[in-house]
Structures are given as structure tokens and as C-alpha cells.
Design a protein around this motif. Structure first.
Motif, short mmCIF file in Angstrom:
data_model
loop_
_atom_site.label_atom_id
_atom_site.label_comp_id
_atom_site.label_asym_id
_atom_site.label_seq_id
_atom_site.Cartn_x
_atom_site.Cartn_y
_atom_site.Cartn_z
N PHE A 136 0.84 -1.20 0.00
CA PHE A 136 0.00 0.00 0.00
C PHE A 136 0.87 1.26 0.00
O PHE A 136 0.66 2.19 -0.78
CB PHE A 136 -0.93 -0.05 1.22
N GLU A 137 1.88 1.28 0.87
CA GLU A 137 2.80 2.43 0.91
C GLU A 137 3.51 2.59 -0.43
O GLU A 137 3.67 3.70 -0.94
CB GLU A 137 3.83 2.24 2.02
N ARG A 138 3.94 1.48 -1.01
CA ARG A 138 4.64 1.52 -2.30
C ARG A 138 3.75 2.14 -3.37
O ARG A 138 4.17 3.03 -4.12
CB ARG A 138 5.05 0.11 -2.71
N ASP A 139 2.50 1.67 -3.45
CA ASP A 139 1.58 2.18 -4.47
C ASP A 139 1.29 3.66 -4.25
O ASP A 139 1.19 4.44 -5.21
CB ASP A 139 0.28 1.38 -4.44
N VAL A 179 4.67 9.88 11.96
CA VAL A 179 3.77 9.80 10.81
C VAL A 179 4.52 9.28 9.59
O VAL A 179 5.74 9.42 9.48
CB VAL A 179 3.16 11.19 10.53
N ASP A 180 3.78 8.69 8.64
CA ASP A 180 4.41 8.06 7.49
C ASP A 180 5.04 9.05 6.51
O ASP A 180 6.21 8.90 6.13
CB ASP A 180 3.37 7.21 6.73
N THR A 194 -0.80 6.34 6.18
CA THR A 194 -1.48 5.27 5.45
C THR A 194 -1.73 4.14 6.43
O THR A 194 -0.85 3.76 7.20
CB THR A 194 -0.63 4.78 4.27
N LYS A 195 -2.93 3.59 6.39
CA LYS A 195 -3.31 2.63 7.42
C LYS A 195 -4.10 1.48 6.82
O LYS A 195 -5.00 1.67 6.00
CB LYS A 195 -4.16 3.33 8.48
N LEU A 236 -3.69 14.13 7.53
CA LEU A 236 -4.62 13.30 6.77
C LEU A 236 -4.35 11.83 7.06
O LEU A 236 -3.22 11.44 7.36
CB LEU A 236 -4.45 13.54 5.26
N ILE A 237 -5.39 11.02 6.94
CA ILE A 237 -5.22 9.57 7.06
C ILE A 237 -5.92 8.91 5.88
O ILE A 237 -7.03 9.31 5.49
CB ILE A 237 -5.76 9.05 8.41
#
Length: 276
Positions: A136-139, A179-180, A194-195, A236-237
Motif C-alpha cells: 500500500f505504501e509503495r503504491d 507519521v508516514d 497510510t493505514k 490526513l489519514i
């Protein structure tokens, strides 16, 4: 959670001692042990005047046995614990006045070649993502941040950047939240988390959301002196399901969806707190 109740000897005084001890501690960790007497007073008021919808004199032996019923005891402890955490909510988000820093203060970050994405809008040639479950993080990195014209710059935050948000978790323990992502647009700076969908309803996520929102509100008050930076900050999330349902959206197009999710998380968390 079920609280252990000592039944060898029970009266109302014993109940107040046991209940106040249960509220002021979580497992082996003391939270408000120095305030146990005050907590006992709160429990006394709640149980006598509010819990059963009418005033009950629990000093009478015929009344207090109901408090020795485990589900009733558990309900009282959970209600008081949640309420106290709510009342000290302002203390949970310990936001202090800060100063601006630069990502370039950390000139290099270490990433795994196989778990990184080449980036064009970051000062780092490659940004890493989680080695486990990091798809998910990669995308998000390569399909949104790297391809959105409204994104001027971004980075996957590293511990060396030392952007830490101090908060107290749902049990009152002091924590630090990293945070990411940090994202720069022409009008605003964003912190983005991102979660995974399975984690969205975790109570601690709601606390982090509120802490990060408070951090951004305070950061927006600090002028970026000597820097060409937007002054405003926003947290933001983005959940994995929300991203997949709107795949192909630019960062700007995702903004209202992320805001809606953020606000819903906070609203849901607040509605679960029983206040008296």
C-alpha cells in the motif's frame, strides 16, 4: 476487559477500594495511583446517583450486593476509565511550540533496494516502504505522490528526521507517534498516514489522529521565516480500502476523502465515551 474482583469480604467500602484501584491502574502499569482517593469519590457519585437511573444508598447492606456482580463491576470500571481519559484529553496532546526544520538536515536515508521506490519529487532519490505488508505504501508513493502535479515535494519520514508527535494512548501512557509521509503542495504542508483497514478502528488510532491534528494546528502558527514554505499544516489519514476504491485519483482528489475518514474516526471515538 474483565476486572478481577476479590469476593472474600464485600461491602460498599471494599467495592470502592477495589474499583478505584482498578481504574487507577492498567495491568501492571499505574496511571493515576496517586489520585485513587479522588477516583473513589467519582465512583461513589456515579454509582449512587447516575449508574442505575436513580439515587441508591449503597451503605445499606441490602443494596450493595449488586455491585459484586461481575458484569456490573466491569461496566462501572470501563465507564469511569473512559470518562477520566476524556476529561484529561487536553493533557493527552502535549503540543509545544516548535521551530521549522529541513529534510535536508538528514542528507541521506538508508533504504533497502528491493523495498524502495525511485522518486522524482523528493530530495531522496529513493524512498523506502515497509518490508512487510508495504504494498500500500509503495503504491501510494509511486502512483500518487510521484505522479501528482499538485505535489511539489514529499518524503517517507525516517526516524532520523525526528518529527515526533507526543501523545498519551488510550490507557494514559506517554507515547511518540511518527507519521508516514510529509507532503508539500503550493498551498499547504501535509502529514499523511497510510493505514490498513484492519487497524482503522483501533482506539489508539483515534488518539493518534487527534494528537496529529492538534500538532498541525499548532505548527500552522509558526511562520516559516527564511523559507519558501506554505505556513499551514494539515493531518490526513488514508485507509487501504479507500485508496483502492479510488485508485487513479491524484493527491488533490484524495484530500476530501482523507478528511472525511479522519473526521469520522474522531467522531466515532468521541461518541463511544460515556459522560456523566
Amino acid at each position: 476487559k474483565t476486572w478481577k474482583l476479590d469476593n472474600d469480604y464485600f461491602d460498599y467500602s471494599h467495592f470502592l477500594r477495589q474499583a478505584s484501584k482498578a481504574v487507577s491502574t492498567r495491568g501492571e502499569t499505574s496511571i493515576l495511583s496517586a489520585k485513587q482517593a479522588e477516583i473513589a469519590g467519582i465512583i461513589d457519585d456515579y454509582v449512587s446517583d447516575y449508574c442505575f437511573g436513580e439515587y441508591i444508598d449503597f451503605s445499606s447492606p441490602e443494596n450493595y450486593p449488586v455491585l459484586n456482580y461481575q458484569p456490573v463491576f466491569d461496566h462501572i470500571i470501563e465507564t469511569i476509565s473512559r470518562t477520566i481519559i476524556k476529561l484529561i484529553e487536553g493533557y493527552k496532546f502535549e503540543v509545544k511550540k516548535g521551530v521549522w526544520g529541513k529534510l535536508s538536515d538528514v542528507p541521506r536515508i538508508m533504504v533497502r533496494e528491493s523495498k524502495s521506490v525511485e522518486t522524482e519529487r523528493s530530495i531522496y532519490p529513493k524512498n523506502g516502504y515497509q518490508p512487510r505488508g508495504g504494498g500500500f505504501e509503495r503504491d501510494f508513493l509511486q502512483d500518487v505522490l510521484n505522479n501528482s502535479s499538485d505535489v511539489l515535494a514529499f518524503a517517507k519520514l525516517d526516524r532520523r528526521h525526528k518529527l515526533e508527535i507526543t501523545y498519551r494512548d488510550e490507557t494514559g501512557i506517554l507515547r511518540k507517534y511518527e507519521v508516514d509521509f510529509i507532503v508539500k503542495t503550493p498551498d499547504k504542508m501535509y502529514l499523511v498516514e497510510t493505514k490498513a483497514d484492519k487497524d482503522i478502528d483501533n482506539p489508539n488510532v483515534a488518539v493518534k489522529v487527534q494528537a496529529a491534528t492538534a500538532w498541525c494546528e499548532q505548527a500552522s502558527l509558526v511562520p516559516p521565516e527564511g523559507m519558501e514554505q506554505p505556513r499551514g499544516w494539515e493531518y490526513l489519514i488514508l485507509s487501504e480500502g479507500l485508496y483502492k476504491d479510488n485508485k487513479g485519483f491524484s493527491f488533490e482528489a484524495l484530500l476530501p476523502l482523507c478528511r472525511g475518514l479522519r473526521d469520522n474516526i474522531v467522531a466515532k471515538a468521541k461518541s463511544q465515551l460515556f459522560l456523566f
